[in-house]
Design an enzyme around this catalytic site. Structure first.
Site, PDB file in Angstrom:
ATOM      1  N   ALA A  62       0.827  -1.210   0.000  1.00 50.96           N
ATOM      2  CA  ALA A  62       0.000   0.000   0.000  1.00 50.96           C
ATOM      3  C   ALA A  62       0.860   1.260   0.000  1.00 50.96           C
ATOM      4  O   ALA A  62       0.523   2.241  -0.667  1.00 50.96           O
ATOM      5  CB  ALA A  62      -0.944  -0.002   1.199  1.00 50.96           C
TER       6      ALA A  62
ATOM      7  N   GLY B 261       1.965   1.561  -3.499  1.00 50.20           N
ATOM      8  CA  GLY B 261       0.796   1.881  -4.316  1.00 50.20           C
ATOM      9  C   GLY B 261       0.341   3.313  -4.150  1.00 50.20           C
ATOM     10  O   GLY B 261      -0.060   3.963  -5.119  1.00 50.20           O
ATOM     11  N   ASP B 262       0.405   3.824  -2.939  1.00 52.58           N
ATOM     12  CA  ASP B 262       0.037   5.214  -2.669  1.00 52.58           C
ATOM     13  C   ASP B 262       0.923   6.163  -3.471  1.00 52.58           C
ATOM     14  O   ASP B 262       0.426   7.105  -4.104  1.00 52.58           O
ATOM     15  CB  ASP B 262       0.159   5.494  -1.171  1.00 52.58           C
ATOM     16  CG  ASP B 262      -0.157   6.927  -0.819  1.00 52.58           C
ATOM     17  OD1 ASP B 262      -1.280   7.384  -1.122  1.00 52.58           O
ATOM     18  OD2 ASP B 262       0.720   7.599  -0.240  1.00 52.58           O
ATOM     19  N   ALA B 263       2.211   5.905  -3.485  1.00 48.13           N
ATOM     20  CA  ALA B 263       3.146   6.762  -4.213  1.00 48.13           C
ATOM     21  C   ALA B 263       2.929   6.670  -5.726  1.00 48.13           C
ATOM     22  O   ALA B 263       2.935   7.696  -6.433  1.00 48.13           O
ATOM     23  CB  ALA B 263       4.585   6.389  -3.868  1.00 48.13           C
TER      24      ALA B 263
ATOM     25  N   GLU C 131      -0.358   8.448  -6.548  1.00 53.05           N
ATOM     26  CA  GLU C 131      -0.178   9.905  -6.413  1.00 53.05           C
ATOM     27  C   GLU C 131       0.563  10.472  -7.618  1.00 53.05           C
ATOM     28  O   GLU C 131       0.184  11.526  -8.154  1.00 53.05           O
ATOM     29  CB  GLU C 131       0.584  10.224  -5.120  1.00 53.05           C
ATOM     30  CG  GLU C 131       0.914  11.697  -4.937  1.00 53.05           C
ATOM     31  CD  GLU C 131      -0.227  12.529  -4.387  1.00 53.05           C
ATOM     32  OE1 GLU C 131      -0.208  13.759  -4.605  1.00 53.05           O
ATOM     33  OE2 GLU C 131      -1.120  11.973  -3.737  1.00 53.05           O
TER      34      GLU C 131
END
Length: 125
Positions: free
Chosen positions: A13, A16-18, A21
């Site tokens: 996660a 995945g967040d990076a 974004e």
């Protein structure tokens, strides 16, 4: 680097967040947004937990078994959550971010593009 299967779901996660974004920021520039304040406001509508949870719900019926397992691992991982979002929504968003991290690590950019193509209609609603 370790195999994605050996990684904690929160680590997936985190990646995945990076990745998401970066896609959002690039996508907004491609759409012609140039003012920083406008970019920031638009980006928030894409990256907030509620939008990510909605995207996940749209994607779920079309995910294969491995992708569904990645989502479940991310969704079921115990972690804190911000006060401005309920725990269920936050966990679904974590599941989405885990899925994006999995796609990134396994080189499945076509699957990411397929998923990200669905984001505009959800973020704008």
């Amino acid at each position: 680097m370790r195999n994605w299967q050996e990684m904690n779901a929160l680590t997936l996660a985190y990646l995945g967040d990076a990745v998401y974004e970066l896609w959002v920021r690039t996508h907004l520039l491609e759409l012609g947004h140039e003012k920083v304040k406008e970019l920031h406001e638009q980006a928030i509508s894409y990256v907030r937990a509620g939008t990510q949870a909605q995207v996940l719900h749209v994607l779920l019926p079309d995910l294969n078994e491995v992708e569904q397992q990645v989502v479940m691992r991310g969704r079921n991982t115990k972690s804190g959550h911000p006060k401005n979002v309920d725990v269920v929504t936050y966990r679904h968003a974590t599941g989405f971010e885990s899925l994006v991290g999995y796609w990134q690590l396994s080189g499945q950019t076509d699957r990411m593009r397929w998923a990200f193509d669905k984001v505009d209609e959800i973020a704008s609603s």
